[in-house]
Design an enzyme around this catalytic site. Structure first.
Site, PDB file in Angstrom:
ATOM      1  N   HIS A  74       0.776  -1.363   0.033  1.00  0.00           N
ATOM      2  CA  HIS A  74      -0.025   0.161  -0.037  1.00  0.00           C
ATOM      3  C   HIS A  74       0.951   1.441  -0.127  1.00  0.00           C
ATOM      4  CE1 HIS A  74      -3.312  -2.650   2.120  1.00  0.00           C
ATOM      5  NE2 HIS A  74      -3.056  -2.912   0.679  1.00  0.00           N
TER       6      HIS A  74
HETATM    7  C1  LIG Z   1      -0.249  -9.286  -2.196  1.00  0.00           C
HETATM    8  C2  LIG Z   1      -1.149  -7.908  -2.293  1.00  0.00           C
HETATM    9  C3  LIG Z   1      -2.542  -7.896  -1.612  1.00  0.00           C
HETATM   10  C4  LIG Z   1      -3.242  -6.917  -1.681  1.00  0.00           C
HETATM   11  N1  LIG Z   1      -4.429  -6.846  -1.088  1.00  0.00           N
HETATM   12  C5  LIG Z   1      -5.215  -5.810  -1.216  1.00  0.00           C
HETATM   13  C6  LIG Z   1      -6.612  -5.561  -0.717  1.00  0.00           C
HETATM   14  O1  LIG Z   1      -6.946  -6.510   0.019  1.00  0.00           O
HETATM   15  N2  LIG Z   1      -7.234  -4.433  -0.812  1.00  0.00           N
HETATM   16  C7  LIG Z   1      -6.892  -3.288  -1.334  1.00  0.00           C
HETATM   17  O2  LIG Z   1      -7.305  -2.298  -1.395  1.00  0.00           O
HETATM   18  N3  LIG Z   1      -5.458  -3.510  -2.012  1.00  0.00           N
HETATM   19  C8  LIG Z   1      -4.817  -4.477  -1.968  1.00  0.00           C
HETATM   20  N4  LIG Z   1      -3.673  -4.578  -2.593  1.00  0.00           N
HETATM   21  C9  LIG Z   1      -3.236  -3.561  -3.497  1.00  0.00           C
HETATM   22  C10 LIG Z   1      -3.750  -3.427  -4.529  1.00  0.00           C
HETATM   23  O3  LIG Z   1      -3.197  -4.764  -5.498  1.00  0.00           O
HETATM   24  C11 LIG Z   1      -3.198  -2.335  -5.768  1.00  0.00           C
HETATM   25  O4  LIG Z   1      -3.865  -1.213  -4.978  1.00  0.00           O
HETATM   26  C12 LIG Z   1      -3.933  -2.052  -7.090  1.00  0.00           C
HETATM   27  O5  LIG Z   1      -3.818  -3.570  -7.669  1.00  0.00           O
HETATM   28  C13 LIG Z   1      -3.205  -1.293  -7.688  1.00  0.00           C
HETATM   29  O6  LIG Z   1      -3.730  -1.275  -9.139  1.00  0.00           O
HETATM   30  P1  LIG Z   1      -2.685  -0.403 -10.089  1.00  0.00           P
HETATM   31  O7  LIG Z   1      -3.350  -0.443 -11.527  1.00  0.00           O
HETATM   32  O8  LIG Z   1      -2.692   1.272  -9.825  1.00  0.00           O
HETATM   33  O9  LIG Z   1      -1.417  -1.075 -10.258  1.00  0.00           O
HETATM   34  P2  LIG Z   1      -0.766  -2.395 -10.349  1.00  0.00           P
HETATM   35  O10 LIG Z   1      -2.115  -3.498 -10.073  1.00  0.00           O
HETATM   36  O11 LIG Z   1       0.496  -2.749  -9.978  1.00  0.00           O
HETATM   37  O12 LIG Z   1      -0.749  -2.446 -12.141  1.00  0.00           O
HETATM   38  C14 LIG Z   1      -0.015  -1.948 -12.901  1.00  0.00           C
HETATM   39  C15 LIG Z   1       0.365  -2.615 -13.954  1.00  0.00           C
HETATM   40  O13 LIG Z   1       1.283  -1.703 -14.902  1.00  0.00           O
HETATM   41  C16 LIG Z   1       2.275  -2.548 -15.489  1.00  0.00           C
HETATM   42  N5  LIG Z   1       3.834  -1.815 -15.526  1.00  0.00           N
HETATM   43  C17 LIG Z   1       4.482  -1.450 -14.579  1.00  0.00           C
HETATM   44  N6  LIG Z   1       5.263  -0.547 -15.318  1.00  0.00           N
HETATM   45  C18 LIG Z   1       5.185  -0.532 -16.350  1.00  0.00           C
HETATM   46  C19 LIG Z   1       5.959  -0.090 -17.697  1.00  0.00           C
HETATM   47  N7  LIG Z   1       6.990   0.868 -17.492  1.00  0.00           N
HETATM   48  N8  LIG Z   1       5.592  -0.404 -18.805  1.00  0.00           N
HETATM   49  C20 LIG Z   1       4.393  -1.060 -19.073  1.00  0.00           C
HETATM   50  N9  LIG Z   1       3.718  -1.699 -18.098  1.00  0.00           N
HETATM   51  C21 LIG Z   1       4.130  -1.457 -16.827  1.00  0.00           C
HETATM   52  C22 LIG Z   1       2.558  -3.719 -14.397  1.00  0.00           C
HETATM   53  O14 LIG Z   1       3.081  -4.927 -15.027  1.00  0.00           O
HETATM   54  C23 LIG Z   1       1.224  -3.950 -13.745  1.00  0.00           C
HETATM   55  O15 LIG Z   1       0.625  -4.728 -14.562  1.00  0.00           O
HETATM   56  C24 LIG Z   1      -2.608  -5.668  -2.384  1.00  0.00           C
HETATM   57  C25 LIG Z   1      -1.397  -5.842  -2.893  1.00  0.00           C
HETATM   58  C26 LIG Z   1      -0.763  -6.943  -2.992  1.00  0.00           C
HETATM   59  C27 LIG Z   1       0.616  -7.102  -3.745  1.00  0.00           C
END
Ligand SMILES: Cc1cc2nc3c(=O)[nH]c(=O)nc-3n(C[C@H](O)[C@H](O)[C@H](O)COP(=O)(O)OP(=O)(O)OC[C@H]3O[C@@H](n4cnc5c(N)ncnc54)[C@H](O)[C@@H]3O)c2cc1C
Ligand code: SF4
Length: 574
Positions: free
Chosen positions: A503
Site C-alpha cells: 500500500h
Molecule cells: C499481495 C497483495 C495484496 C493486496 N491486497 C489488497 C486488498 O486486499 N485491498 C486493497 O485495497 N488493496 C490490496 N492490494 C493493493 C492492490 O493490489 C493495488 O492497490 C492495486 O492493484 C493497484 O492497481 P494499479 O492498477 O494502480 O497497479 P498494478 O496492479 O500494480 O498494475 C500496474 C500494471 O502496470 C504494469 N507496468 C508497470 N510498469 C510498466 C511499464 N513501465 N510499462 C508497461 N507496463 C508497466 C505492471 O506490470 C502492472 O501490470 C494488495 C496488493 C498486494 C501485492
C-alpha cells in the site's frame, strides 16, 4: 533506433485495475485505446488447480521481475540507498491485471476525514496538532464528490458486505451489491468480544463474492469457495474481482482496445507543454517503438508513474531541502505492528478455509472517529481479524518460547495450525517533508534508466499510534478468551525486508493548488494537460484502510475527466 508507429487517440501504460477501468470506460464510449503492459497475458483458466505455495507464495510467480526493474531504499537522506534485490515489504505486480489479480480484495472506502485531513484536523484540534515537518494537505476533492465513483467501483466489482453494520462511515448512495460473506466461528468470536467492549465490528467489504453476481456491464461471476489460496494467487473461479474477469473483457468486447503485452514503457515523449506519446521496448525481442498518442495515461502503479515522470523530466521535481516541487513528494506507506496473537489450546477454528477478504473490521479507531485531544498522533488504524486461510508451508504460528526448528517446532506448528487467531491493526501513514521518491544516482534498470529511490522511515507519530492500537488489539483478544497472547507495542525503524503491505502511496499527488500538487481532481497533470497519472501515486497521505476502493473511484473519475478532455480538445478539465 525506435520504429515510429501510427498515432492513437489514447494510450495507457500498465493494465492493472487502473488501466483496466480506464480502458473499459473509454472504449465503451467509442474511444480507440492502445494499452501497453510490460508483463504477459493472463486468463482465469491459468489458475485451475494450481494451489502451489512454492511457486506463488515463495517464488513470487505473479510479481515484477526484480532483476530487470526494482527500487532502491534508504531510511534517511544521510544513508546510501541500495536496491531491493528480493521481495520483502511490498510485492509489485506484473502481467495482465497487475497486482489486482493477486490482491486480497479487502475493499474499504477511505473516510470523509481523509479527503479534508488538513482542514478537519485544524478545525477540531488547532494547527499545533500538526507536528513540524508533517506535510498533510487536503486532496482537492471531498468524500461526497467522490461518492458516485466509489459506488461505480463497488457495483462493477460486486463488493459483498452490509454498510448498515458500520455507523462510522461516510454517506452512501446505495447499499453494497452482494450480501456479506460467511461469519465463521473465528469472526463471531471477534464480533462478540468487540461488541462487549462497546465497539462497532462489521463484516469487511469484500471483492471475494459472497454469491453469484452479474454486474452493470453484464459480467457474471461465481461465488467464492473459501479455498484459502487467495492473496498472491489468481482465483480459479473468477470469484475474486480482478481486472481480467471484470473490466478488461468489457473493453475487449467493444473492439476498441488494442492490448500489447511484453511492452515496457521507458519514457514519455513531450515538447514541454504536451505529451506526444511514449517510447517502449518489446521485452521479448528487445525492439524499441515510439507510440505517438493524443492523450497519455500513466497507470503503471505508484513506482512506475513517478519514475516515468522523473526520467521524462515532466513536472517540478520535489526538493526536500526547500519543500518545493511536487514530483516525488509525500511518499507514504502504512504502519503495521501492534497486533495481538491468541493461542487457543482447547479450541479449533478450521482456519484452512478462508478468503482474502473474509474478515471483520472495527472502525472506532480509524481516521478521526475518536477524540485525539489526549494522544500524540493524528488519524488512526483499522482494527481487524482476517481469515485468509492457513496454508501448510506459509503459516506456522507458535507461542512465544517455542523453538523455531526440530521436533518441538513441528509439534507446536501442527497443534496450533487451527488454534491461532490474530487481531491486527492497519495504521495510517502521514507524509513528512523528508519522505519522498527521486532518481537513484547510482543504480540502473535493465534499460539503463536510474532506479527510483525511496527515502522513508517510521516517525514518532507512528510509534505512538502503534502503542495505542496495540492496547486495543490486546484488549479485544483478551475478551476473546485465548489460553495465551503474544503482543508487542513497540515499533522500530522501518525495515524493508519482511512483508508488510503493498500500500505505497504518493509521488504525483492530487490537490487544488498546482504549487503543492502534481495533478488535479481528475488526475490530469497541472503542467501537461494531455497527461493523466492514475493510481495511489495521487494520494497525499495514506489511510488506515486498504487503498484500492479509493484508487478505483479516482480511476472512474479520471475516465470521466479524460472523456471531457477529448471532447473539449484542450485545457484543464474542471
Ligand atoms: C499481495 C497483495 C495484496 C493486496 N491486497 C489488497 C486488498 O486486499 N485491498 C486493497 O485495497 N488493496 C490490496 N492490494 C493493493 C492492490 O493490489 C493495488 O492497490 C492495486 O492493484 C493497484 O492497481 P494499479 O492498477 O494502480 O497497479 P498494478 O496492479 O500494480 O498494475 C500496474 C500494471 O502496470 C504494469 N507496468 C508497470 N510498469 C510498466 C511499464 N513501465 N510499462 C508497461 N507496463 C508497466 C505492471 O506490470 C502492472 O501490470 C494488495 C496488493 C498486494 C501485492
Ligand atoms: S478464496 Fe474465494 S475469491 Fe479467493 S481465490 Fe479462493 S475462491 Fe477465489
Amino acid at each position: 533506433m525506435a520504429t515510429k508507429l501510427p498515432s492513437v487517440p489514447v494510450l495507457i501504460v500498465g493494465m492493472g485495475w487502473m488501466g483496466g477501468i480506464l480502458s473499459a470506460e473509454l472504449t465503451k464510449q467509442g474511444v480507440k485505446v492502445v494499452a501497453l503492459e510490460r508483463g504477459k497475458p493472463r486468463q482465469m483458466e491459468d489458475y485451475y488447480m494450481v494451489h502451489d505455495e512454492l511457486r506463488y507464495f515463495f517464488r513470487y510467480e505473479m510479481m515484477q521481475d526484480l532483476s530487470k526493474e526494482t527500487i532502491t531504499f534508504r531510511n534517511t537522506e544521510k544513508m546510501t540507498a541500495v536496491p531491493m534485490r528480493e521481495f520483502g515489504s511490498f510485492l509489485m505486480g506484473e502481467g495482465l491485471g497487475g497486482a489486482g489479480v493477486h490482491w486480497n480484495g479487502q475493499t474499504l472506502r477511505f473516510l470523509p476525514y481523509d479527503f479534508e485531513i488538513y482542514t478537519k484536523t485544524v478545525e477540531r484540534y488547532g494547527k499545533r496538532k500538526i507536528p513540524e515537518g508533517m506535510t498533510i494537505q487536503d486532496w482537492g476533492i471531498t468524500y461526497d464528490e467522490l461518492e458516485p465513483y466509489f459506488d461505480k467501483f463497488e457495483k462493477m466489482a460486486g463488493i459483498s458486505g452490509d454498510p448498515e453494520e458500520n455507523p462510522l462511515i461516510g454517506r452512501r448512495s446505495s447499499p453494497l451489491p452482494t450480501k456479506p460473506m460467511i461469519r465463521t466461528p473465528a469472526l463471531k468470536r471477534f464480533e462478540e468480544a468487540a461488541k462487549k467492549l462497546g465497539y462497532h465490528p462489521y463484516m469487511m467489504p469484500s471483492a471475494n463474492l459472497s454469491e453469484n453476481y452479474t454486474n452493470p456491464d453484464g459480467i457474471t461471476r461465481a461465488a467464492c469457495q473459501y479455498c484459502g489460496f487467495c492473496e498472491r494467487y489468481g482465483c480459479e473461479y473468477g470469484a475474486k474481482a480482478d481486472p481480467v474477469v471484470t473490466v478488461i473483457p468489457v473493453a475487449q468486447q467493444t473492439g476498441n482496445l488494442e492490448l500489447r503485452s511484453y511492452s515496457n514503457v521507458t519514457q514519455v515523449l513531450h515538447d514541454g507543454k504536451k505529451a506526444r506519446g511514449v517510447l517502449y521496448t518489446n521485452t521479448i525481442t528487445g525492439e524499441q517503438f515510439e507510440q505517438p498518442a493524443d492523450v497519455v495515461i500513466l497507470a503503471g502503479y505508484v513506482f512506475t508513474n513517478v519514475k516515468l515522470l522523473l526520467v521524462s523530466n515532466i513536472g517540478k521535481k520535489y526538493d526536500p531541502a526547500t519543500g518545493k516541487g511536487v514530483i516525488g513528494k509525500n511518499y507514504a506507506y502504512q504502519t503495521g505492528g501492534g497486533s495481538a496473537v491468541g493461542f487457543f489450546d482447547d479450541e479449533e477454528f478450521n482456519l484452512y478455509a478462508g478468503a482474502g477478504s473474509l474478515g471483520m473490521e472495527v472502525p472506532d479507531f480509524n481516521g478521526d472517529n475518536f477524540d485525539h485531544t489526549d494522544v500524540n498522533f493524528i488519524h488512526g488504524s483499522g482494527i481487524r481479524i482476517s481469515q485468509t486461510g492457513f496454508r501448510p508451508i506459509a503459516t506456522n504460528s507458535t507461542p512465544a518460547g517455542t523453538k523455531q526448528w526440530g521436533k518441538a517446532f513441528k509439534q507446536a506448528s501442527i497443534k496450533y495450525a487451527n488454534r491461532v487467531l490474530t487481531v491486527a491493526q492497519q495504521g495510517s501513514s502521514m507524509p513528512w517533508r523528508h519522505h519522498y521518491m527521486d532518481l537513484d544516482p547510482t543504480y540502473k534498470d535493465v534499460y539503463g534508466l536510474p532506479l527510483l529511490r525511496i527515502t522513508f522511515d517510521f516517525e514518532e507519530q507512528d510509534r505512538q499510534l502503534v502503542k495505542f492500537m496495540a492496547a486495543k488489539t490486546k484488549e479485544i483478544m483478551q475478551e476473546m478468551g485465548p489460553t495465551s497472547i503474544g503482543s508487542n507495542d513497540q515499533l522500530g525503524p522501518y525495515n524493508i525486508v519482511p512483508y508488510q503491505s503493498t500500500h505505497n502511496t504518493g509521488g504525483a499527488i492530487m490537490g487544488a493548488d498546482p504549487s503543492t500538487s502534481a495533478v488535479n481532481s481528475y488526475l490530469q497533470m497541472w503542467d501537461m494537460e494531455n497527461l493523466f497519472v492514475v493510481g495511489a501515486s495521487a494520494f497525499p497521505h495514506n489511510s488506515g484502510y486498504n487503498p484500492t476502493c479509493t484508487v478505483g473511484a479516482l480511476a472512474y473519475r479520471a475516465a470521466e475527466g479524460i472523456a471531457k478532455y477529448l471532447k473539449q480538445g484542450s485545457g484543464l478539465v474542471l
